[in-house]
Scaffold this active site. Structure first.
Site, PDB file in Angstrom:
ATOM      1  N   THR A  82       0.862  -1.193   0.000  1.00 15.36           N
ATOM      2  CA  THR A  82       0.000   0.000   0.000  1.00 15.36           C
ATOM      3  C   THR A  82       0.892   1.235   0.000  1.00 15.36           C
ATOM      4  OG1 THR A  82      -1.722  -1.207   1.161  1.00 15.36           O
ATOM      5  CG2 THR A  82      -1.843   1.197   1.253  1.00 15.36           C
ATOM      6  N   GLN A 197       0.568  -9.495  -6.518  1.00 15.20           N
ATOM      7  CA  GLN A 197       0.096 -10.875  -6.685  1.00 15.20           C
ATOM      8  C   GLN A 197       0.993 -11.683  -7.627  1.00 15.20           C
ATOM      9  OE1 GLN A 197      -2.286 -12.304  -4.952  1.00 15.20           O
ATOM     10  NE2 GLN A 197      -3.098 -10.479  -3.944  1.00 15.20           N
ATOM     11  N   SER A 217       4.784  -6.749  -1.832  1.00 14.88           N
ATOM     12  CA  SER A 217       4.482  -6.933  -0.411  1.00 14.88           C
ATOM     13  C   SER A 217       4.919  -8.337   0.006  1.00 14.88           C
ATOM     14  CB  SER A 217       2.969  -6.803  -0.197  1.00 14.88           C
ATOM     15  OG  SER A 217       2.686  -6.127   0.991  1.00 14.88           O
ATOM     16  N   ALA A 218       5.709  -8.431   1.089  1.00 15.92           N
ATOM     17  CA  ALA A 218       6.337  -9.709   1.442  1.00 15.92           C
ATOM     18  C   ALA A 218       5.353 -10.813   1.835  1.00 15.92           C
ATOM     19  CB  ALA A 218       7.319  -9.478   2.598  1.00 15.92           C
ATOM     20  N   HIS A 219       4.227 -10.421   2.447  1.00 18.34           N
ATOM     21  CA  HIS A 219       3.360 -11.469   3.001  1.00 18.34           C
ATOM     22  C   HIS A 219       2.556 -12.223   1.939  1.00 18.34           C
ATOM     23  CE1 HIS A 219      -0.667  -9.302   3.046  1.00 18.34           C
ATOM     24  NE2 HIS A 219       0.160  -8.316   2.767  1.00 18.34           N
ATOM     25  N   THR A 255      13.439   4.569  10.252  1.00 23.28           N
ATOM     26  CA  THR A 255      14.360   3.446  10.479  1.00 23.28           C
ATOM     27  C   THR A 255      13.805   2.177   9.834  1.00 23.28           C
ATOM     28  OG1 THR A 255      15.028   4.483  12.527  1.00 23.28           O
ATOM     29  CG2 THR A 255      15.558   2.144  12.289  1.00 23.28           C
ATOM     30  N   CYS A 356      -9.876  -6.893   1.239  1.00 23.69           N
ATOM     31  CA  CYS A 356     -10.218  -5.548   1.702  1.00 23.69           C
ATOM     32  C   CYS A 356     -11.674  -5.223   1.407  1.00 23.69           C
ATOM     33  CB  CYS A 356      -9.332  -4.521   1.019  1.00 23.69           C
ATOM     34  SG  CYS A 356      -7.610  -4.992   1.063  1.00 23.69           S
TER      35      CYS A 356
HETATM   36  N1  PLP Z   1      -2.084  -4.523  -4.327  1.00 22.08           N
HETATM   37  C1  PLP Z   1      -2.643  -5.724  -4.501  1.00 22.08           C
HETATM   38  C2  PLP Z   1      -2.867  -6.234  -5.901  1.00 22.08           C
HETATM   39  C3  PLP Z   1      -3.011  -6.503  -3.403  1.00 22.08           C
HETATM   40  O1  PLP Z   1      -3.570  -7.714  -3.606  1.00 22.08           O
HETATM   41  C4  PLP Z   1      -2.801  -5.989  -2.101  1.00 22.08           C
HETATM   42  C5  PLP Z   1      -3.233  -6.763  -0.929  1.00 22.08           C
HETATM   43  O2  PLP Z   1      -4.170  -7.545  -0.968  1.00 22.08           O
HETATM   44  C6  PLP Z   1      -2.190  -4.730  -1.970  1.00 22.08           C
HETATM   45  C7  PLP Z   1      -1.842  -4.030  -3.104  1.00 22.08           C
HETATM   46  C8  PLP Z   1      -1.892  -4.147  -0.628  1.00 22.08           C
HETATM   47  O3  PLP Z   1      -0.905  -4.882   0.034  1.00 22.08           O
HETATM   48  P1  PLP Z   1      -0.590  -4.622   1.571  1.00 22.08           P
HETATM   49  O4  PLP Z   1      -1.903  -4.790   2.300  1.00 22.08           O
HETATM   50  O5  PLP Z   1       0.392  -5.666   1.940  1.00 22.08           O
HETATM   51  O6  PLP Z   1      -0.081  -3.232   1.707  1.00 22.08           O
END
Ligand code: PLP
Length: 411
Positions: A82, A197, A217-219, A255, A356
């Site tokens: 994000t 993705q 995004s790492a997760h 940091t 979301c």
């Molecule tokens: N962009 C896409 C395509 C995503 O699927 C997501 C999370 O579902 C995000 C951005 C946002 O990632 P994060 O919540 O790790 O910031």
């Protein structure tokens, strides 16, 4: 249907993935307490700081290499996608506007993105409009693909940034990024892609794709939450969104989350097969090549089962250009929320559209933009698979799904 408590089956990997062993092990020393743990601030000049700096730069170099970036300093560590998306789009728009004004242009300047982006991209429209930019959305072809032709119709010399995701989080459609970035290059418009993705799931090479910026995004690939990065091509005009200290060469103050970054890099290395020599067989199952074959076979199994066993369904997105691990299915005459609840009661965790958007009764903006009628869209479930998902879990989930749809259609 009676609630049954069995081992839960997790089919929501597009929302987040379980941490892999390599990431957990890499982070463990950084999570220890006391003065002997590697707790240093990478910006301190003493030896404890220098050790942290060296771990940080090592991670940066490896992440850059895996993406075929030209230089490690093209990687900016962030607090997740994000932040990467916001920083890229708004920062690039401000940087490009400054450049355009110096060249004597007056606008009106615009930012272009697609209707099927994640909220992390779409919601930047508020800030951009407040900053005086116009915001335009490009359509897709109904399968969730943004075509170069559609982009050509909307990009012009006043376009300062174009952002189109590498692959969609709800239906899994993969975009023709190299062709889209070529359209932008013709107009001199910088191109950003949200690769959240796609990264770690399909090969990505920033040079071959011709992108100027890319968010991760790492997760989403078995790394930790709250950490990610932004690839930002050297020389790109951009302004930092977060100001403060001089960390990340002034692109992102604050940091660095070293434990998270080290964990993310370990997960990325596994995905890109970089540590094959010292990995156990179990760990190698996470390498992108192996995981792709595994999750694709799970997805195909479930898709075939649904097509053969459940009437009045549609599978959303492209039949050929899709991520291996995302399956979006609409069930006619069924409430997606009710179906999700019944699946959950039976221990099957999935998602109604994107994480979301769940909890909202509105049909998903992605399905709506793909022209899927509301009565189908509201009965849509996303199943997403990972290297951790087992065949027998998917088989069980299929049985539960068939019974749940049957039950809901008969009440
Ligand atoms: N962009 C896409 C395509 C995503 O699927 C997501 C999370 O579902 C995000 C951005 C946002 O990632 P994060 O919540 O790790 O910031």
């Amino acid at each position: 249907m009676q609630a049954m408590q069995t081992k839960r089956i997790y089919l929501d990997n597009a929302a987040t993935t379980p941490l892999c062993d390599a990431a957990a092990k890499a982070m463990a020393p950084y999570m220890e307490s006391g003065t002997q743990a590697p707790f240093g601030n990478a910006n301190s000049l003493h030896s404890i700081g220098r050790e942290a700096f060296s771990a940080l730069e090592d991670a940066r170099a490896r992440v850059a290499r895996a993406l075929k970036a030209h230089r490690p300093d093209e990687i900016v560590f962030t607090g997740g996608a994000t932040e990467s998306d916001n920083s890229a789009i708004v920062g690039m728009a401000l940087g490009a506007r400054e450049k355009a004004r110096l060249a004597g242009k007056h606008g009106p300047f615009k930012v272009v993105t697609s209707r099927i982006e994640h909220e992390a991209v779409l919601e930047t429209s508020h800030m951009l409009r407040a900053l005086g930019f116009e915001f335009e959305l490009v359509d897709n072809d109904g399968l969730g693909r943004v075509t170069p032709e559609a982009l050509k119709r909307i990009v012009d010399e006043n376009t300062l940034v174009v952002s189109v995701m590498a692959a969609n989080n709800e239906v899994g459609t993969i975009q023709p990024i190299a062709a889209l970035s070529a359209v932008c290059r013709k107009h001199g418009a910088p191109f950003h892609t949200d690769a959240v993705q796609a990264y770690g799931h399909i090969p990505l090479d920033v040079s071959a794709l011709g992108v100027d910026a890319l968010s991760v995004s790492a997760h989403k690939f078995h790394g930790p939450k709250g950490v990610g990065f932004l690839y930002c091509r050297k020389g790109l005009a951009t302004e930092p969104l977060i100001s403060g200290g001089a960390q990340e060469r002034g692109y992102r103050a604050g940091t660095e989350n070293l434990a998270g970054i080290v964990g993310m890099e370990a997960a990325a290395r596994l995905a890109f097969g970089g540590n094959a020599a010292d990995s156990s067989c179990e760990e190698l199952a996470f390498s992108m090549a192996q995981a792709r074959v595994h999750v694709a076979s799970l997805r195909n199994y479930m898709a075939r089962f649904i097509e053969n066993e459940i009437p009045d369904i549609r599978i959303n997105g492209s039949g050929t250009q899709h991520l291996p691990g995302i399956l979006s299915v609409s069930f006619q005459g069924v409430s997606g929320e009710a179906l999700l609840g019944l699946l959950d009661q039976q221990g099957v965790c999935a998602s109604a559209g994107s994480a979301c958007a769940s909890g909202s009764l509105e049909p998903s903006h992605v399905l709506t933009a793909m022209g899927i009628p509301a009565e189908w869209a509201q009965g849509t479930i996303r199943f997403s698979f990972s290297a951790f998902t087992e065949q027998r879990e998917v088989e069980r989930a299929c049985q539960v799904l068939r019974d749940a749809v049957h039950h809901l259609r008969n009440v």
